[in-house]
Design a protein around this motif. Structure first.
Motif, PDB file in Angstrom:
ATOM      1  N   THR A 276       0.841  -1.194   0.000  1.00  0.00           N
ATOM      2  CA  THR A 276       0.000   0.000   0.000  1.00  0.00           C
ATOM      3  C   THR A 276       0.879   1.247   0.000  1.00  0.00           C
ATOM      4  O   THR A 276       1.954   1.276   0.588  1.00  0.00           O
ATOM      5  CB  THR A 276      -0.913   0.032   1.226  1.00  0.00           C
ATOM      6  N   THR A 278       0.247   5.278   0.822  1.00  0.00           N
ATOM      7  CA  THR A 278      -0.742   6.252   1.299  1.00  0.00           C
ATOM      8  C   THR A 278      -0.601   7.605   0.623  1.00  0.00           C
ATOM      9  O   THR A 278      -1.497   8.436   0.704  1.00  0.00           O
ATOM     10  CB  THR A 278      -0.631   6.411   2.820  1.00  0.00           C
ATOM     11  N   ASN A 280      -0.368   8.096  -2.655  1.00  0.00           N
ATOM     12  CA  ASN A 280      -1.146   8.159  -3.900  1.00  0.00           C
ATOM     13  C   ASN A 280      -2.328   7.190  -3.899  1.00  0.00           C
ATOM     14  O   ASN A 280      -2.923   6.940  -4.947  1.00  0.00           O
ATOM     15  CB  ASN A 280      -0.255   7.910  -5.129  1.00  0.00           C
ATOM     16  N   ASN A 281      -2.650   6.627  -2.735  1.00  0.00           N
ATOM     17  CA  ASN A 281      -3.859   5.811  -2.565  1.00  0.00           C
ATOM     18  C   ASN A 281      -3.918   4.632  -3.541  1.00  0.00           C
ATOM     19  O   ASN A 281      -4.922   4.421  -4.238  1.00  0.00           O
ATOM     20  CB  ASN A 281      -5.112   6.667  -2.705  1.00  0.00           C
ATOM     21  N   ASP A 307      -8.926   6.426   0.523  1.00  0.00           N
ATOM     22  CA  ASP A 307      -8.031   7.471   0.987  1.00  0.00           C
ATOM     23  C   ASP A 307      -7.145   6.987   2.125  1.00  0.00           C
ATOM     24  O   ASP A 307      -7.614   6.521   3.154  1.00  0.00           O
ATOM     25  CB  ASP A 307      -8.871   8.668   1.448  1.00  0.00           C
ATOM     26  N   MET A 308      -5.832   7.082   1.933  1.00  0.00           N
ATOM     27  CA  MET A 308      -4.803   6.699   2.895  1.00  0.00           C
ATOM     28  C   MET A 308      -4.906   5.219   3.291  1.00  0.00           C
ATOM     29  O   MET A 308      -5.192   4.862   4.428  1.00  0.00           O
ATOM     30  CB  MET A 308      -4.833   7.575   4.141  1.00  0.00           C
ATOM     31  N   PRO A 309      -4.619   4.313   2.345  1.00  0.00           N
ATOM     32  CA  PRO A 309      -4.719   2.871   2.616  1.00  0.00           C
ATOM     33  C   PRO A 309      -3.502   2.367   3.377  1.00  0.00           C
ATOM     34  O   PRO A 309      -2.481   2.035   2.775  1.00  0.00           O
ATOM     35  CB  PRO A 309      -4.790   2.263   1.218  1.00  0.00           C
ATOM     36  N   ASN A 329      -8.699   2.027   4.899  1.00  0.00           N
ATOM     37  CA  ASN A 329      -8.503   3.392   4.422  1.00  0.00           C
ATOM     38  C   ASN A 329      -8.531   4.348   5.619  1.00  0.00           C
ATOM     39  O   ASN A 329      -9.592   4.709   6.126  1.00  0.00           O
ATOM     40  CB  ASN A 329      -9.580   3.740   3.407  1.00  0.00           C
ATOM     41  N   ASN A 331      -8.137   7.429   6.225  1.00  0.00           N
ATOM     42  CA  ASN A 331      -8.626   8.804   6.221  1.00  0.00           C
ATOM     43  C   ASN A 331     -10.144   8.879   6.104  1.00  0.00           C
ATOM     44  O   ASN A 331     -10.699   9.965   5.950  1.00  0.00           O
ATOM     45  CB  ASN A 331      -7.996   9.605   5.087  1.00  0.00           C
ATOM     46  N   SER A 336     -11.498  -0.940   1.317  1.00  0.00           N
ATOM     47  CA  SER A 336     -11.674  -1.142  -0.126  1.00  0.00           C
ATOM     48  C   SER A 336     -11.571  -2.620  -0.447  1.00  0.00           C
ATOM     49  O   SER A 336     -10.624  -3.289  -0.014  1.00  0.00           O
ATOM     50  CB  SER A 336     -10.621  -0.368  -0.919  1.00  0.00           C
TER      51      SER A 336
END
Length: 593
Positions: A276, A278, A280-281, A307-309, A329, A331, A336
């Motif tokens: 992951t 974070t 660029n998601n 957002d922010m995985p 995620n 944020n 997901s």
């Protein structure tokens, strides 16, 4: 003949029309069953991994079955212990030594599997969890010899036999661009043996994972360098000495790398790298060429997620024979869900691609917590662990009870979670580390919540919370003292140490009245001609049980009596073959002759 078939036949070239009809209609092999079943949560440690096809296989197909241990031996089906092709089955038996208690075993049947009609069209990938035993009942205590583990502000931890001596060692991240290797003396006492340099930014190493990336039968590691946006690959020489490979020791994965996983996403029989990012998601996919050389591919693009995985986990959540991806995620209040097409390309779930969970989830875990054969989801936020049940197709919904399990108490910060059978009753229990509220966070706890077999978690009668040292963050579980049950280890960021807690069991077993779970047994097995009654023993008293065919279809249900015994009246005319009997998270094979 159907009209559509007739039209297709007339369109064939003349040369093919002159070929024998049998050759023209030859069918490629198709997998009809896999044992242990995918996502099993208490497979016998000595259970063979058997993939059965619909036609006889060539002798060369033996190399098509790859079986990876997560904790000892890496690629097990190699060298002097290869898989075997016999008739229509590929099989690997862990005869040299059994799988480790409570570990995750991953397998791939690759397209090298060939039969009379051609080759397997697409690889089949799956995983299962092995059974635990021993006296431990989730009562975690300090070992007689505390570990000598000054490892330098550790955060993440992984567990596996890195030096090949049969016990489980520890490796941890170190603040100063290094990984600390802690060797086990076999009793759960650890001594740091080396530091392995990784990355190039101080304070940068955020997480790590063990796996046999080069397929040589030992465990290598990949360490995530957050600020640098890379993953460091270090290969094991079999003795626990790690060195950078000659090609690609630092793998670029993207901005602000967070958490990595090693798994076979494209079905070719080696472990690929997922990470992951974070910044660029994305979940970056780097495919392995089989020799621990990882590269991005235009045909397997990175996966866009929420957002922010930060958190990442993989598993076959839709039951189609490949490994899917879930991220936490951080944020927002979602995870997901991304489905694998079988070749390492991923799509968002058709319905509910981003299920809601408690706010700001940090970590995620997958496991069959209700015993229905699919992988359910747990998402960890600061104070809450959200539970989401799988419908078997990868759709996650809140359970009717405890949709957000407050597993660690209000006012505490949860830092890590794990699913493992700590009381050896055949289901997956919940472990969580927490840092107590207030400033400074001077101590933390290991919180134990036992599963009733249906996904309802409750504290044990005694010792529900064990002292886990100062600022616990990373958490690992495994049998470090060799007694058959799983123990717990956590990194302590403020004391530069690792805390080890052994699964004791005696006090909790007496207090809770929970004896060791017996093993299921079937007699006679194989069943005699005519399929007379077969007796099952060792079930949980009054527990339901199910008999399934190789495709997972239910043939018979029954209930054990107060002694854990049941007589199974098999259906008349049942074809000869291998069937499965499942009860209380345990699965046994029943052979009908």
């Amino acid at each position: 003949m159907p009209h559509s078939y007739s039209r297709a036949l007339w369109a064939l070239p003349a040369a093919l029309l002159l070929a024998p009809l049998g050759a023209a209609l030859a069918q490629a092999p198709v997998i009809s069953s896999v044992i242990p079943m995918a996502n099993a949560r208490a497979a016998a440690r000595n259970s063979p991994v058997t993939v059965t096809f619909n036609q006889p296989l060539t002798a060369a197909s033996a190399g098509a079955l790859k079986v990876f241990s997560a904790q000892r031996g890496g690629l097990r089906s190699r060298g002097t212990t290869p898989a075997v092709a016999s008739g229509s089955a590929l099989s690997f038996a862990p005869s040299a030594y059994p799988f480790m208690p409570g570990e995750t075993v991953q397998y791939t049947a690759t397209t090298a599997a060939a039969g009379t009609g051609g080759v397997l069209a697409q690889g089949r990938v799956g995983q299962f969890t092995t059974a635990t035993g021993g006296a431990g009942r989730g009562d975690f205590v300090l070992p007689a010899t505390p570990p000598n583990t000054n490892v330098g502000s550790p955060k993440s931890i992984a567990i596996g036999d890195v030096d090949g001596d049969g016990d489980l060692d520890l490796i941890t991240t170190n603040y100063y661009n290094a990984i600390a290797v802690l060797r086990n003396d076999g009793s759960g006492a650890f001594t740091r043996s080396s530091l392995v340099a990784v990355g190039n930014v101080v304070g940068n190493v955020s997480s790590l994972v063990l796996g046999d990336m080069d397929g040589d039968g030992d465990l290598d590691f990949a360490a995530v360098n957050r600020e640098g946006g890379t993953v460091s690959v270090r290969l094991n020489d079999g003795s626990g000495t790690f060195t950078a490979p000659g090609t690609g020791p630092e793998i670029a994965v993207g901005t602000m790398a967070a958490t990595a996983a090693l798994c076979d996403v494209d079905g070719d029989g080696d472990l690929d790298l997922l990470c992951t990012t974070t910044g660029n998601n994305l979940v970056s996919i780097r495919l392995n060429n089989g020799a621990a050389v990882f590269a991005a591919s235009a045909t397997t693009p990175d996966i866009a997620v929420g957002d922010m995985p930060y958190g990442l986990t993989v598993g076959d959540i839709d039951g189609d024979g490949d490994l899917d991806v879930i991220t936490a995620n951080g944020n927002n209040a979602t995870v997901s869900v991304r489905f694998n097409n079988g070749n390492g390309t991923f799509t968002a779930a058709g319905s509910n691609p981003n299920p809601s969970v408690a706010s700001l989830p940090i970590h995620v875990a997958l496991g069959d917590i209700d015993g229905d054969g699919d992988l359910d989801l747990l998402a960890m936020s600061d104070y809450t662990i959200s539970i989401r049940m799988n419908d078997g197709l990868g759709n996650f919904t809140s359970p009717p009870t405890n949709p957000n399990q407050l597993a660690v108490g209000v006012g505490s910060v949860t830092t890590a979670i794990a699913l493992s059978d700590v009381d050896s009753d055949g289901d997956l229990d919940l472990l969580a580390t927490r840092q107590n509220a207030g400033f400074p966070y001077q101590y933390g706890l290991l919180c134990v919540r036992l599963n009733n077999g249906q996904g309802l978690f409750t504290p044990p009668a005694t010792n529900a919370n064990s002292d886990m040292g100062a600022l616990p963050s990373g958490l690992a579980v495994g049998d470090v003292d060799g007694d058959g049950d799983v123990d717990a280890m956590a990194t302590n960021g403020s004391s530069n140490t690792v805390t080890v807690r052994l699964n004791g069991g005696t006090a909790l077993a007496a207090a809770a009245g929970r004896p060791a779970a017996p093993a299921l047994a079937l007699s006679p097995n194989p069943a005699p001609a005519g399929h007379g009654p077969t007796t099952l023993t060792g079930a949980v008293p009054n527990a339901p049980l199910t008999v399934l065919d190789a495709l997972g279809r239910v043939l018979l249900t029954a209930t054990a009596d107060a002694a854990g015994t049941a007589r199974l009246a098999l259906p008349a005319g049942l074809p000869a073959g291998v069937y499965l009997v499942r009860s209380g998270g345990q699965v046994r094979r029943l052979v009908v002759e």
